[in-house]
Write a protein that holds these residues in place. Structure first.
Motif, PDB file in Angstrom:
ATOM      1  N   SER A  94     -15.398 -37.574  20.253  1.00 23.48           N
ATOM      2  CA  SER A  94     -16.321 -36.630  19.603  1.00 23.48           C
ATOM      3  C   SER A  94     -16.612 -35.468  20.758  1.00 23.48           C
ATOM      4  N   ALA A  95     -16.856 -35.731  21.846  1.00 25.09           N
ATOM      5  CA  ALA A  95     -17.079 -34.711  22.974  1.00 25.09           C
ATOM      6  C   ALA A  95     -16.095 -33.627  23.023  1.00 25.09           C
ATOM      7  N   VAL A  96     -14.566 -34.089  23.058  1.00 23.84           N
ATOM      8  CA  VAL A  96     -13.748 -33.234  23.130  1.00 23.84           C
ATOM      9  C   VAL A  96     -13.717 -32.370  21.927  1.00 23.84           C
ATOM     10  N   ARG A 102     -13.563 -28.134  16.733  1.00 20.80           N
ATOM     11  CA  ARG A 102     -12.876 -28.801  15.883  1.00 20.80           C
ATOM     12  C   ARG A 102     -13.747 -29.615  14.949  1.00 20.80           C
ATOM     13  N   ARG A 103     -13.288 -29.193  13.488  1.00 16.26           N
ATOM     14  CA  ARG A 103     -14.179 -29.898  12.659  1.00 16.26           C
ATOM     15  C   ARG A 103     -14.240 -31.255  12.547  1.00 16.26           C
ATOM     16  N   TRP A 104     -12.904 -31.772  12.834  1.00 12.89           N
ATOM     17  CA  TRP A 104     -12.613 -33.130  12.794  1.00 12.89           C
ATOM     18  C   TRP A 104     -13.548 -33.880  13.949  1.00 12.89           C
ATOM     19  N   GLY A 105     -13.947 -33.462  14.724  1.00  9.45           N
ATOM     20  CA  GLY A 105     -14.946 -33.736  15.748  1.00  9.45           C
ATOM     21  C   GLY A 105     -16.258 -34.078  15.170  1.00  9.45           C
ATOM     22  N   ARG A 106     -16.840 -33.198  14.360  1.00 13.12           N
ATOM     23  CA  ARG A 106     -17.964 -33.198  13.981  1.00 13.12           C
ATOM     24  C   ARG A 106     -18.046 -34.423  13.050  1.00 13.12           C
ATOM     25  N   ILE A 107     -16.876 -34.528  11.985  1.00 18.28           N
ATOM     26  CA  ILE A 107     -16.737 -35.465  10.988  1.00 18.28           C
ATOM     27  C   ILE A 107     -16.582 -36.789  11.534  1.00 18.28           C
ATOM     28  N   LEU A 108     -15.726 -37.090  12.668  1.00 18.90           N
ATOM     29  CA  LEU A 108     -15.800 -38.156  13.446  1.00 18.90           C
ATOM     30  C   LEU A 108     -16.999 -38.844  13.772  1.00 18.90           C
ATOM     31  N   THR A 109     -17.717 -37.872  14.678  1.00 16.96           N
ATOM     32  CA  THR A 109     -18.868 -38.059  15.126  1.00 16.96           C
ATOM     33  C   THR A 109     -19.920 -38.764  13.955  1.00 16.96           C
ATOM     34  N   ALA A 110     -20.054 -38.083  12.814  1.00 19.92           N
ATOM     35  CA  ALA A 110     -20.816 -38.332  11.747  1.00 19.92           C
ATOM     36  C   ALA A 110     -20.339 -39.858  11.536  1.00 19.92           C
ATOM     37  N   VAL A 111     -19.031 -40.012  11.013  1.00 20.84           N
ATOM     38  CA  VAL A 111     -18.800 -41.439  10.511  1.00 20.84           C
ATOM     39  C   VAL A 111     -19.286 -42.507  11.456  1.00 20.84           C
ATOM     40  N   PRO A 176     -26.629 -25.135  13.247  1.00 17.28           N
ATOM     41  CA  PRO A 176     -25.949 -24.450  14.517  1.00 17.28           C
ATOM     42  C   PRO A 176     -24.583 -25.228  14.740  1.00 17.28           C
ATOM     43  N   THR A 177     -24.528 -26.562  14.677  1.00 17.97           N
ATOM     44  CA  THR A 177     -23.420 -27.565  14.857  1.00 17.97           C
ATOM     45  C   THR A 177     -22.381 -27.258  13.774  1.00 17.97           C
ATOM     46  N   ARG A 178     -22.826 -27.049  12.408  1.00 14.15           N
ATOM     47  CA  ARG A 178     -21.722 -26.434  11.480  1.00 14.15           C
ATOM     48  C   ARG A 178     -21.105 -25.259  11.829  1.00 14.15           C
ATOM     49  N   ARG A 179     -21.939 -24.450  12.134  1.00 17.77           N
ATOM     50  CA  ARG A 179     -21.137 -22.903  12.468  1.00 17.77           C
ATOM     51  C   ARG A 179     -20.351 -23.079  13.616  1.00 17.77           C
ATOM     52  N   TRP A 180     -20.519 -23.842  14.681  1.00 15.92           N
ATOM     53  CA  TRP A 180     -19.824 -24.218  15.906  1.00 15.92           C
ATOM     54  C   TRP A 180     -18.441 -24.705  15.416  1.00 15.92           C
ATOM     55  N   THR A 181     -18.445 -25.725  14.450  1.00 11.63           N
ATOM     56  CA  THR A 181     -17.165 -26.273  14.042  1.00 11.63           C
ATOM     57  C   THR A 181     -16.941 -25.955  12.639  1.00 11.63           C
ATOM     58  N   PRO A 182     -16.488 -24.641  12.347  1.00 12.43           N
ATOM     59  CA  PRO A 182     -16.328 -24.428  10.939  1.00 12.43           C
ATOM     60  C   PRO A 182     -15.073 -25.045  10.515  1.00 12.43           C
ATOM     61  N   LYS A 183     -14.879 -24.702   9.084  1.00  9.87           N
ATOM     62  CA  LYS A 183     -13.698 -25.030   8.433  1.00  9.87           C
ATOM     63  C   LYS A 183     -12.637 -24.342   8.941  1.00  9.87           C
ATOM     64  N   PRO A 184     -11.370 -25.177   8.888  1.00 10.16           N
ATOM     65  CA  PRO A 184     -10.207 -24.323   9.564  1.00 10.16           C
ATOM     66  C   PRO A 184      -9.819 -23.191   8.402  1.00 10.16           C
ATOM     67  N   ASP A 185      -9.513 -21.901   8.996  1.00  9.92           N
ATOM     68  CA  ASP A 185      -9.162 -20.807   8.230  1.00  9.92           C
ATOM     69  C   ASP A 185      -7.733 -21.030   7.552  1.00  9.92           C
ATOM     70  N   SER A 186      -7.738 -20.539   6.136  1.00 10.48           N
ATOM     71  CA  SER A 186      -6.671 -20.574   5.560  1.00 10.48           C
ATOM     72  C   SER A 186      -5.609 -19.867   5.963  1.00 10.48           C
ATOM     73  N   THR A 187      -4.519 -19.835   5.549  1.00  5.95           N
ATOM     74  CA  THR A 187      -3.314 -19.121   5.657  1.00  5.95           C
ATOM     75  C   THR A 187      -3.650 -17.800   5.613  1.00  5.95           C
ATOM     76  N   PRO A 188      -3.493 -16.960   6.314  1.00  2.00           N
ATOM     77  CA  PRO A 188      -4.169 -15.536   6.320  1.00  2.00           C
ATOM     78  C   PRO A 188      -3.205 -14.730   5.477  1.00  2.00           C
ATOM     79  N   LEU A 189      -3.617 -13.798   4.624  1.00  2.00           N
ATOM     80  CA  LEU A 189      -2.978 -12.911   3.787  1.00  2.00           C
ATOM     81  C   LEU A 189      -2.560 -11.896   4.683  1.00  2.00           C
ATOM     82  N   PRO A 190      -1.415 -10.962   4.307  1.00  2.00           N
ATOM     83  CA  PRO A 190      -1.027  -9.866   4.846  1.00  2.00           C
ATOM     84  C   PRO A 190      -2.167  -8.869   5.107  1.00  2.00           C
ATOM     85  N   ALA A 191      -1.883  -8.016   6.026  1.00  2.00           N
ATOM     86  CA  ALA A 191      -3.007  -7.154   6.266  1.00  2.00           C
ATOM     87  C   ALA A 191      -3.418  -6.203   4.939  1.00  2.00           C
ATOM     88  N   ALA A 192      -2.391  -5.799   4.339  1.00  2.00           N
ATOM     89  CA  ALA A 192      -2.523  -5.054   3.085  1.00  2.00           C
ATOM     90  C   ALA A 192      -3.453  -5.578   1.929  1.00  2.00           C
TER      91      ALA A 192
END
Length: 215
Positions: A94-96, A102-111, A176-192
């Motif tokens: 959880s601490a690491v 990492r979002r999994w750290g927050r979820i693991l801690t809550a569980v 604050p905790t949710r903002r610190w461990t947000p959802k992982p970004d999806s696959t980035p789209l091209p710059a265009a």
């Protein structure tokens, strides 16, 4: 020159670690540090059982607290020894995970903290009741921590573990905790596609001579 608005593809993350995240990282280890008190309570209880058997001539040759702990009370001994080890591994994860955002750290801690809330609450209440109703153990002081007997030790450690777990469970769901461990970004789209390009203004065509009004 036309104005080209820019749009961010991901929410803004805080640069500094929120205080509540640091509190969570400390509190999970308070739960771990408190749980070994159960071992001292178990061993003191076994000492009392040995004394009672000797009083009623029910003891067998070679009966000692250590032999009973590794025999009749083996399951209880494995539980009170294994619990701090398991919780220590979970607390480190959880601490690491929280430190690395990492979002999994927050979820693991809550569980795992959510699962432990009820047992820790029962332990805290039972330890307080024992401290109020049971006299200070007499006889051997092998399982005392200085002047603190195992019953008083658990009356302190139980509430500390429960309040620490409750604090973690509350703070892990704060903004604050949710903002610190947000959802992982999806696959980035091209710059265009990430940048909205405005279309240049279209000019109306000049009227043809055939359609222009006659003068």
């Amino acid at each position: 020159m036309s104005y080209v608005p820019q749009y961010s593809s991901a929410p803004t993350k805080p640069e500094r670690k929120p205080v509540v995240v640091g509190v969570v990282q400390v509190a999970v280890f308070l739960v771990v540090v408190a749980t070994p008190a159960l071992y001292f309570l178990l061993m003191q209880r076994i000492v009392g059982i040995v004394a009672d058997r000797e009083l009623w001539n029910l003891d067998e040759p070679g009966d000692t607290p250590s032999s009973l702990a590794s025999g009749e009370f083996l399951y209880a001994l494995v539980t009170v020894v294994g619990l701090p080890i398991v919780l220590a591994v979970l607390a480190v994860l959880s601490a690491v995970g929280l430190q690395k955002r990492r979002r999994w750290g927050r979820i693991l801690t809550a569980v795992w903290v959510g699962i432990m809330l009820l047992p820790l609450a029962v332990w805290a209440v039972a330890a307080a009741v024992l401290w109020k109703t049971v006299p200070v153990p007499t006889g051997t002081r092998d399982y005392f921590l200085g002047p603190i007997d195992p019953i008083m030790l658990n009356a302190i450690a139980g509430p500390v573990a429960f309040l620490s777990a409750l604090t973690v469970f509350i703070l892990i769901f704060t903004a604050p905790t949710r903002r610190w461990t947000p959802k992982p970004d999806s696959t980035p789209l091209p710059a265009a596609f990430n940048t909205f390009q405005g279309f240049p203004p279209q000019q109306a065509p000049w009227p043809n001579d055939s359609t222009s009004p006659r003068r």
